[in-house]
Design a protein around this motif. Structure first.
Motif, PDB file in Angstrom:
ATOM      1  N   LYS A  39       0.814  -1.213   0.000  1.00  0.00           N
ATOM      2  CA  LYS A  39       0.000   0.000   0.000  1.00  0.00           C
ATOM      3  C   LYS A  39       0.854   1.272   0.000  1.00  0.00           C
ATOM      4  CE  LYS A  39      -3.895   1.959   2.516  1.00  0.00           C
ATOM      5  NZ  LYS A  39      -4.786   1.746   3.676  1.00  0.00           N
ATOM      6  N   GLU A  40       1.933   1.287   0.785  1.00  0.00           N
ATOM      7  CA  GLU A  40       2.759   2.497   0.894  1.00  0.00           C
ATOM      8  C   GLU A  40       3.588   2.784  -0.365  1.00  0.00           C
ATOM      9  OE1 GLU A  40       5.014  -0.867   2.857  1.00  0.00           O
ATOM     10  OE2 GLU A  40       3.017  -0.051   3.143  1.00  0.00           O
ATOM     11  N   GLN A  41       3.681   1.852  -1.299  1.00  0.00           N
ATOM     12  CA  GLN A  41       4.458   2.051  -2.524  1.00  0.00           C
ATOM     13  C   GLN A  41       3.626   2.535  -3.697  1.00  0.00           C
ATOM     14  OE1 GLN A  41       6.125  -1.847  -3.096  1.00  0.00           O
ATOM     15  NE2 GLN A  41       8.075  -1.214  -2.217  1.00  0.00           N
ATOM     16  N   LEU A  42       2.345   2.683  -3.522  1.00  0.00           N
ATOM     17  CA  LEU A  42       1.460   2.952  -4.643  1.00  0.00           C
ATOM     18  C   LEU A  42       1.404   4.439  -4.976  1.00  0.00           C
ATOM     19  CD1 LEU A  42      -1.494   0.610  -3.657  1.00  0.00           C
ATOM     20  CD2 LEU A  42       0.545   0.086  -4.990  1.00  0.00           C
ATOM     21  N   ASP A  43       2.228   4.841  -5.915  1.00  0.00           N
ATOM     22  CA  ASP A  43       2.144   6.196  -6.448  1.00  0.00           C
ATOM     23  C   ASP A  43       2.606   6.198  -7.902  1.00  0.00           C
ATOM     24  OD1 ASP A  43       5.009   7.146  -6.730  1.00  0.00           O
ATOM     25  OD2 ASP A  43       5.012   6.769  -4.583  1.00  0.00           O
ATOM     26  N   ARG A  44       2.175   7.202  -8.610  1.00  0.00           N
ATOM     27  CA  ARG A  44       2.416   7.272 -10.057  1.00  0.00           C
ATOM     28  C   ARG A  44       3.899   7.227 -10.403  1.00  0.00           C
ATOM     29  NH1 ARG A  44       2.575  11.718 -13.997  1.00  0.00           N
ATOM     30  NH2 ARG A  44       1.713  10.930 -15.936  1.00  0.00           N
ATOM     31  N   GLU A  45       4.730   7.958  -9.685  1.00  0.00           N
ATOM     32  CA  GLU A  45       6.167   7.998  -9.986  1.00  0.00           C
ATOM     33  C   GLU A  45       6.824   6.635  -9.760  1.00  0.00           C
ATOM     34  OE1 GLU A  45       7.641  10.386 -11.647  1.00  0.00           O
ATOM     35  OE2 GLU A  45       5.635  11.274 -11.663  1.00  0.00           O
ATOM     36  N   TYR A  46       6.407   5.932  -8.723  1.00  0.00           N
ATOM     37  CA  TYR A  46       6.940   4.585  -8.477  1.00  0.00           C
ATOM     38  C   TYR A  46       6.627   3.686  -9.672  1.00  0.00           C
ATOM     39  CZ  TYR A  46       7.174  -0.176  -6.744  1.00  0.00           C
ATOM     40  OH  TYR A  46       7.432  -1.515  -6.619  1.00  0.00           O
ATOM     41  N   PHE A  47       5.370   3.703 -10.126  1.00  0.00           N
ATOM     42  CA  PHE A  47       4.988   2.853 -11.253  1.00  0.00           C
ATOM     43  C   PHE A  47       5.688   3.272 -12.539  1.00  0.00           C
ATOM     44  CE2 PHE A  47       1.030   2.130  -8.658  1.00  0.00           C
ATOM     45  CZ  PHE A  47       1.383   0.844  -8.309  1.00  0.00           C
ATOM     46  N   ARG A  48       5.886   4.543 -12.731  1.00  0.00           N
ATOM     47  CA  ARG A  48       6.594   5.007 -13.931  1.00  0.00           C
ATOM     48  C   ARG A  48       8.034   4.499 -13.926  1.00  0.00           C
ATOM     49  NH1 ARG A  48       5.860  10.880 -16.363  1.00  0.00           N
ATOM     50  NH2 ARG A  48       4.015   9.817 -17.064  1.00  0.00           N
ATOM     51  N   ARG A  49       8.688   4.575 -12.765  1.00  0.00           N
ATOM     52  CA  ARG A  49      10.075   4.074 -12.654  1.00  0.00           C
ATOM     53  C   ARG A  49      10.124   2.558 -12.872  1.00  0.00           C
ATOM     54  NH1 ARG A  49       9.953   7.221  -8.090  1.00  0.00           N
ATOM     55  NH2 ARG A  49       9.843   5.363  -6.772  1.00  0.00           N
ATOM     56  N   GLU A  50       9.181   1.843 -12.288  1.00  0.00           N
ATOM     57  CA  GLU A  50       9.197   0.384 -12.347  1.00  0.00           C
ATOM     58  C   GLU A  50       8.773  -0.176 -13.704  1.00  0.00           C
ATOM     59  OE1 GLU A  50      10.120  -2.078  -9.995  1.00  0.00           O
ATOM     60  OE2 GLU A  50      11.072  -0.307  -9.151  1.00  0.00           O
ATOM     61  N   ILE A  57      -2.248   1.196 -14.636  1.00  0.00           N
ATOM     62  CA  ILE A  57      -1.987   0.376 -13.461  1.00  0.00           C
ATOM     63  C   ILE A  57      -3.265   0.319 -12.636  1.00  0.00           C
ATOM     64  CG2 ILE A  57      -0.550   0.057 -11.409  1.00  0.00           C
ATOM     65  CD1 ILE A  57       1.087   0.065 -14.010  1.00  0.00           C
ATOM     66  N   ARG A  58      -3.766  -0.878 -12.388  1.00  0.00           N
ATOM     67  CA  ARG A  58      -4.974  -1.060 -11.590  1.00  0.00           C
ATOM     68  C   ARG A  58      -4.609  -1.800 -10.300  1.00  0.00           C
ATOM     69  NH1 ARG A  58      -8.817   0.856 -14.619  1.00  0.00           N
ATOM     70  NH2 ARG A  58      -8.834   0.502 -16.875  1.00  0.00           N
ATOM     71  N   CYS A  59      -4.818  -1.120  -9.165  1.00  0.00           N
ATOM     72  CA  CYS A  59      -4.525  -1.681  -7.848  1.00  0.00           C
ATOM     73  C   CYS A  59      -5.841  -2.091  -7.201  1.00  0.00           C
ATOM     74  CB  CYS A  59      -3.813  -0.651  -6.980  1.00  0.00           C
ATOM     75  SG  CYS A  59      -2.290  -0.040  -7.718  1.00  0.00           S
ATOM     76  N   LYS A  60      -5.966  -3.366  -6.897  1.00  0.00           N
ATOM     77  CA  LYS A  60      -7.199  -3.917  -6.345  1.00  0.00           C
ATOM     78  C   LYS A  60      -6.944  -4.448  -4.935  1.00  0.00           C
ATOM     79  CE  LYS A  60      -9.516  -3.520 -10.224  1.00  0.00           C
ATOM     80  NZ  LYS A  60     -10.754  -2.832 -10.403  1.00  0.00           N
ATOM     81  N   PHE A  61      -7.684  -3.893  -3.978  1.00  0.00           N
ATOM     82  CA  PHE A  61      -7.582  -4.272  -2.568  1.00  0.00           C
ATOM     83  C   PHE A  61      -8.759  -5.153  -2.162  1.00  0.00           C
ATOM     84  CE2 PHE A  61      -5.064  -0.432  -2.783  1.00  0.00           C
ATOM     85  CZ  PHE A  61      -4.036  -0.660  -1.892  1.00  0.00           C
ATOM     86  N   PHE A  62      -8.608  -5.867  -1.047  1.00  0.00           N
ATOM     87  CA  PHE A  62      -9.722  -6.609  -0.477  1.00  0.00           C
ATOM     88  C   PHE A  62     -10.838  -5.633  -0.114  1.00  0.00           C
ATOM     89  CE2 PHE A  62     -11.939  -8.840   2.968  1.00  0.00           C
ATOM     90  CZ  PHE A  62     -12.264 -10.008   2.302  1.00  0.00           C
ATOM     91  N   ASP A  63     -10.473  -4.484   0.471  1.00  0.00           N
ATOM     92  CA  ASP A  63     -11.426  -3.403   0.733  1.00  0.00           C
ATOM     93  C   ASP A  63     -11.527  -2.582  -0.552  1.00  0.00           C
ATOM     94  OD1 ASP A  63     -12.811  -1.110   1.424  1.00  0.00           O
ATOM     95  OD2 ASP A  63     -11.526  -0.597   3.125  1.00  0.00           O
ATOM     96  N   GLU A  64     -12.567  -2.813  -1.317  1.00  0.00           N
ATOM     97  CA  GLU A  64     -12.695  -2.216  -2.645  1.00  0.00           C
ATOM     98  C   GLU A  64     -12.717  -0.688  -2.643  1.00  0.00           C
ATOM     99  OE1 GLU A  64     -16.065  -3.995  -4.538  1.00  0.00           O
ATOM    100  OE2 GLU A  64     -15.121  -5.966  -4.603  1.00  0.00           O
ATOM    101  N   THR A  65     -12.993  -0.069  -1.516  1.00  0.00           N
ATOM    102  CA  THR A  65     -12.995   1.405  -1.452  1.00  0.00           C
ATOM    103  C   THR A  65     -11.584   1.969  -1.625  1.00  0.00           C
ATOM    104  OG1 THR A  65     -12.785   1.518   0.962  1.00  0.00           O
ATOM    105  CG2 THR A  65     -15.035   1.417   0.041  1.00  0.00           C
ATOM    106  N   LEU A  66     -10.561   1.133  -1.484  1.00  0.00           N
ATOM    107  CA  LEU A  66      -9.169   1.573  -1.610  1.00  0.00           C
ATOM    108  C   LEU A  66      -8.620   1.388  -3.023  1.00  0.00           C
ATOM    109  CD1 LEU A  66      -7.764   0.080   1.715  1.00  0.00           C
ATOM    110  CD2 LEU A  66      -8.424   2.462   1.273  1.00  0.00           C
ATOM    111  N   ASN A  67      -9.385   0.757  -3.920  1.00  0.00           N
ATOM    112  CA  ASN A  67      -8.912   0.505  -5.281  1.00  0.00           C
ATOM    113  C   ASN A  67      -8.479   1.804  -5.961  1.00  0.00           C
ATOM    114  OD1 ASN A  67      -9.567  -2.152  -4.860  1.00  0.00           O
ATOM    115  ND2 ASN A  67     -11.316  -2.170  -6.242  1.00  0.00           N
ATOM    116  N   LYS A  68      -7.412   1.718  -6.750  1.00  0.00           N
ATOM    117  CA  LYS A  68      -6.870   2.893  -7.457  1.00  0.00           C
ATOM    118  C   LYS A  68      -6.463   2.512  -8.865  1.00  0.00           C
ATOM    119  CE  LYS A  68      -5.003   5.042  -3.346  1.00  0.00           C
ATOM    120  NZ  LYS A  68      -3.896   5.712  -2.720  1.00  0.00           N
TER     121      LYS A  68
END
Length: 72
Positions: A39-50, A57-68
């Protein structure tokens, strides 16, 4: 077994999520890969670098309200 239980607890507590990578080609999303993300690594710049530019990029959590969704 202990590692599995810790991972499962992190998933249920929404500390980790599934991260799906896609590329849009002519209006169609093509899957490029999946992994687990913290959760703490989820940001646009991180994904761009990686994963580079031009990804969805679709991030899916067990708690769907946190999906990004991120566009790199």
């Amino acid at each position: 077994m202990r590692e599995f239980r810790e991972t499962l607890e992190d998933l249920l507590d929404s500390k980790i999520c599934s991260v799906g990578r896609f590329r849009d080609v002519d209006g169609v999303e093509n899957w490029c890969g999946s992994c687990i993300g913290f959760k703490e690594q989820l940001d646009r710049e991180y994904f761009r670098r990686e994963y580079g530019k031009d990804k969805i990029i679709r991030c899916k959590f067990f708690d769907e309200t946190l999906n990004k969704t991120f566009m790199t």
